[in-house]
Design an enzyme around this catalytic site. Sequence first.
Site, short mmCIF file in Angstrom:
data_model
loop_
_atom_site.label_atom_id
_atom_site.label_comp_id
_atom_site.label_asym_id
_atom_site.label_seq_id
_atom_site.Cartn_x
_atom_site.Cartn_y
_atom_site.Cartn_z
N ASN A 71 0.85 -1.20 0.00
CA ASN A 71 0.00 0.00 0.00
C ASN A 71 0.88 1.25 0.00
O ASN A 71 2.08 1.19 0.31
CB ASN A 71 -0.88 0.01 1.26
CG ASN A 71 -2.00 -1.01 1.20
OD1 ASN A 71 -2.63 -1.17 0.16
ND2 ASN A 71 -2.24 -1.70 2.31
N CYS A 80 -4.83 -7.95 -3.86
CA CYS A 80 -5.26 -6.74 -4.56
C CYS A 80 -5.88 -7.17 -5.89
O CYS A 80 -5.18 -7.72 -6.75
CB CYS A 80 -4.05 -5.84 -4.80
SG CYS A 80 -4.47 -4.37 -5.74
N CYS A 232 -11.59 -0.36 -5.74
CA CYS A 232 -10.88 -1.44 -5.02
C CYS A 232 -11.45 -2.75 -5.53
O CYS A 232 -12.64 -3.05 -5.32
CB CYS A 232 -11.11 -1.28 -3.52
SG CYS A 232 -10.40 -2.64 -2.58
#
Length: 325
Positions: A71, A80, A232
């Site tokens: 991150n 991810c 996301c």
Amino acid sequence: MVQLQKVHGSQNQFFLLDQTQLQQPLSEKELVNLAQQLTNPKIGPLGGADGLLVVSTSQHPQVLGRMRVLNADGSWASMCGNGLRTVGRYLADKYQQKTFKVETAQADLQVSCQPDWAPNVKAISVEISPVSFAAQDLPFENLGTEKLFNQTVSVLDSDLKFTAVAVPNPHLISLVSPAILKSKLLEQLGTKLNQPNPYFPDGVNVSFAQVIDSSHLFVKTFERGVGFTNACGTGMSAASLVFALTQPSEQVLEKLITVSNPGGFVQTRVHKVAQGYWIELIGNATITHYLQTTELQLHQAHPDFSKWQAVATPEDAAYQEFIAR
Ligand SMILES: N[C@@H](CCC[C@H](N)C(=O)O)C(=O)O
């Protein structure tokens, strides 16, 4: 010279570094430092990013490569979704394969190249799994429950219903009204739960989802280690699962769902299998720039980004035109 990529999935922006190019791969400490500097919008190249994707070789049989995720704040993430699509595209181009697996922190996940969504808009499908609702897998504590599934939690909000799910990175999902989506609540909750707090000791990605119809959601996420992002991938996958399970009358399981987000849209499909659930996440995998630098620069505590060369591709313009349509 070493080549990095600047990439995005639904405008969730990353730098991608393939460590196999390096004579001396970066240490864990060097990777954390590089992620913090590269992603910083004030000093990083090309306006920074949301994270750094690190590609290396995998020792697992039948697996094309390994992906690790940092991150923007330098914390490691176990998964991810948007990043896996871009790493999948990178490995597909590198090894000229269309269907393969990629090693991630908890599982070897399936990747498959899809037909282009438009000229210069490459699309990739990835597997999001394993899925767990168990408190120790997020982890969460002091919420008075071992599983948080579509329940109000007075310490978080008096009205909203929350579900906590690991896919396998941790997500807190609530299906909300358009008015709540527009309010400051997501930012307040995301901020509260991503600083030292008694409930989510490792932080949590917080998403609000608005149901538009039985095959369309809008999802906004405040990410752990980053803050608000354009999208996301794991958050949209988790929200699709929560939608499917909390609104069974909509019969969403196994059907294609469009998930809009501030950076565009993806498609998801929630699968039920003997062991539980997994989610298919399909979306763009866009290379916006190639960056050239030296291996020495990557090892510096303070890389001089003015010496890095960036060459733009036509792909971001194609993506912008595609989503505008
Ligand atoms: N943007 C990602 C998730 C990145 C990791 C996340 N911030 C975490 O710490 O779990 C995605 O597309 O899934």
